[in-house]
Design a protein around this motif. Structure first.
Motif, PDB file in Angstrom:
ATOM      1  N   ILE A   1      -6.120   6.224  -8.601  1.00 15.68           N
ATOM      2  CA  ILE A   1      -7.313   6.400  -7.772  1.00 15.68           C
ATOM      3  C   ILE A   1      -8.547   6.495  -8.652  1.00 15.68           C
ATOM      4  O   ILE A   1      -9.599   5.915  -8.354  1.00 15.68           O
ATOM      5  CB  ILE A   1      -7.159   7.659  -6.888  1.00 15.68           C
TER       6      ILE A   1
ATOM      7  N   SER B   1      -8.384   6.146   3.799  1.00 18.95           N
ATOM      8  CA  SER B   1      -7.441   7.263   3.873  1.00 18.95           C
ATOM      9  C   SER B   1      -6.057   6.779   3.462  1.00 18.95           C
ATOM     10  O   SER B   1      -5.509   5.844   4.053  1.00 18.95           O
ATOM     11  CB  SER B   1      -7.390   7.819   5.301  1.00 18.95           C
TER      12      SER B   1
ATOM     13  N   GLU C   1     -15.298   6.175  -0.725  1.00 13.76           N
ATOM     14  CA  GLU C   1     -14.768   7.520  -0.507  1.00 13.76           C
ATOM     15  C   GLU C   1     -13.281   7.372  -0.204  1.00 13.76           C
ATOM     16  O   GLU C   1     -12.921   6.760   0.802  1.00 13.76           O
ATOM     17  CB  GLU C   1     -15.466   8.211   0.657  1.00 13.76           C
ATOM     18  N   LEU C   2     -12.439   7.912  -1.063  1.00 13.41           N
ATOM     19  CA  LEU C   2     -10.996   7.773  -0.883  1.00 13.41           C
ATOM     20  C   LEU C   2     -10.378   9.141  -0.659  1.00 13.41           C
ATOM     21  O   LEU C   2     -10.497  10.022  -1.501  1.00 13.41           O
ATOM     22  CB  LEU C   2     -10.370   7.078  -2.094  1.00 13.41           C
ATOM     23  N   MET C   3      -9.756   9.306   0.486  1.00 15.45           N
ATOM     24  CA  MET C   3      -9.120  10.575   0.834  1.00 15.45           C
ATOM     25  C   MET C   3      -7.613  10.430   0.671  1.00 15.45           C
ATOM     26  O   MET C   3      -7.000   9.551   1.269  1.00 15.45           O
ATOM     27  CB  MET C   3      -9.464  10.954   2.276  1.00 15.45           C
ATOM     28  N   LEU C   4      -7.025  11.273  -0.174  1.00 19.59           N
ATOM     29  CA  LEU C   4      -5.580  11.261  -0.390  1.00 19.59           C
ATOM     30  C   LEU C   4      -4.962  12.462   0.309  1.00 19.59           C
ATOM     31  O   LEU C   4      -5.321  13.610   0.028  1.00 19.59           O
ATOM     32  CB  LEU C   4      -5.263  11.310  -1.887  1.00 19.59           C
ATOM     33  N   LYS C   5      -4.048  12.200   1.211  1.00 21.40           N
ATOM     34  CA  LYS C   5      -3.344  13.275   1.912  1.00 21.40           C
ATOM     35  C   LYS C   5      -1.903  13.324   1.421  1.00 21.40           C
ATOM     36  O   LYS C   5      -1.161  12.348   1.529  1.00 21.40           O
ATOM     37  CB  LYS C   5      -3.364  13.047   3.426  1.00 21.40           C
TER      38      LYS C   5
ATOM     39  N   LYS D   1     -11.743   4.001  -8.456  1.00 17.66           N
ATOM     40  CA  LYS D   1     -13.104   4.458  -8.164  1.00 17.66           C
ATOM     41  C   LYS D   1     -14.080   4.103  -9.278  1.00 17.66           C
ATOM     42  O   LYS D   1     -15.279   3.997  -9.052  1.00 17.66           O
ATOM     43  CB  LYS D   1     -13.099   5.970  -7.907  1.00 17.66           C
TER      44      LYS D   1
ATOM     45  N   LYS E   1     -14.881   4.194   3.498  1.00 18.79           N
ATOM     46  CA  LYS E   1     -13.909   5.281   3.414  1.00 18.79           C
ATOM     47  C   LYS E   1     -12.505   4.724   3.574  1.00 18.79           C
ATOM     48  O   LYS E   1     -12.262   3.846   4.402  1.00 18.79           O
ATOM     49  CB  LYS E   1     -14.172   6.320   4.505  1.00 18.79           C
TER      50      LYS E   1
ATOM     51  N   THR F   1      -3.761   6.769  11.542  1.00 17.86           N
ATOM     52  CA  THR F   1      -4.706   7.677  10.889  1.00 17.86           C
ATOM     53  C   THR F   1      -4.737   7.467   9.383  1.00 17.86           C
ATOM     54  O   THR F   1      -5.682   7.873   8.713  1.00 17.86           O
ATOM     55  CB  THR F   1      -4.354   9.147  11.195  1.00 17.86           C
ATOM     56  N   LEU F   2      -3.682   6.847   8.826  1.00 18.90           N
ATOM     57  CA  LEU F   2      -3.650   6.449   7.415  1.00 18.90           C
ATOM     58  C   LEU F   2      -3.372   4.954   7.353  1.00 18.90           C
ATOM     59  O   LEU F   2      -2.596   4.434   8.157  1.00 18.90           O
ATOM     60  CB  LEU F   2      -2.563   7.199   6.643  1.00 18.90           C
TER      61      LEU F   2
ATOM     62  N   GLY G   1      -2.052   8.092   2.224  1.00 20.54           N
ATOM     63  CA  GLY G   1      -1.098   9.194   2.210  1.00 20.54           C
ATOM     64  C   GLY G   1      -0.065   9.016   1.120  1.00 20.54           C
ATOM     65  O   GLY G   1       0.165   7.900   0.642  1.00 20.54           O
TER      66      GLY G   1
END
Length: 223
Positions: free
Chosen positions: A40, A24, A51-55, A44, A22, A70-71, A26
């Protein structure tokens, strides 16, 4: 401890030729909405098990989360003390609706910006910081604008201009489709240029995880 475990798992899988895990990331609104999604997607396609989370948030909030840990990485539109790599370019442009009195003009003078209702991004956004600095060089203070709204996203600003609430200064990337369709018009400001660069940031003295390193290298290769 959990973070170290995740990074160890990533390192083992990378050594086995099967990087996963994973990540994360931003981004401030412009790079998050218009630049990172295709990058992204291509990343992928090479690492299907990640698992890539973009905030997406304001520049200040992105930097704060990177400093807290956190990022791991962030892409922002304002030069910050933690900047690492200049990656993209853009330009801020005066944007009006098609039947605005300025829409048919070849340019406007900086002082004229004080004479029309204006929609602004919220304080702390990269767009507003860059706009304020760019206009100040020409003697125009944003504090003297006829502000009719301050909103928290470029999409809200675009919709406000399209609804004829006021005019705005926006990223050329964010209004490119509207300009092509004729639903918005961009106009040069006489003697004013507001180019923008985007910066990839990470926390100082923190080694990136294998997955973050792979994504960082992907951005360098593609951009």
């Amino acid at each position: 401890i959990i973070q170290l475990k995740d990074e160890a798992d990533q390192a083992i899988k990378q050594f086995q030729g099967n990087l996963s895990g994973k990540l994360s990331v931003g981004a401030s609104t412009i790079p998050g909405a218009y630049l990172l999604p295709p990058l992204i997607d291509s990343f992928k396609s090479s690492y299907s098990s990640i698992e890539l989370m973009l905030k997406i948030s304001g520049t200040t909030a992105v930097v704060e989360e990177i400093l807290k840990g956190t990022l791991e990485l962030g892409l922002i539109g304002t030069l910050w003390k933690d900047q690492r790599v200049e990656m993209f370019s853009d330009e801020l442009v005066l944007t009006v609706y098609p039947d605005h009195p300025w829409a048919q003009r070849s340019s406007v003078y900086p002082g004229e910006l004080l004479e029309t209702p204006f929609i602004l991004r919220e304080p702390g956004s990269g767009t507003r910081i860059e706009m304020t600095q760019g206009l100040k060089k020409s003697g125009v203070e944003v504090a003297h604008f006829q502000v009719v709204a301050e909103v928290g996203s470029n999409e809200a600003v675009r919709q406000g201009v399209r609804s004829r609430i006021g005019v705005a200064i926006l990223s050329s990337l964010s209004v490119a489709e509207d300009v092509e369709r004729g639903s918005l018009v961009t106009i040069p400001i006489e003697g004013v240029s507001m180019p923008r660069s985007f910066y990839l940031v990470q926390r100082r003295n923190r080694q990136l995880s294998p997955l973050a390193t792979a994504f960082y290298n992907h951005l360098k290769e593609r951009c």
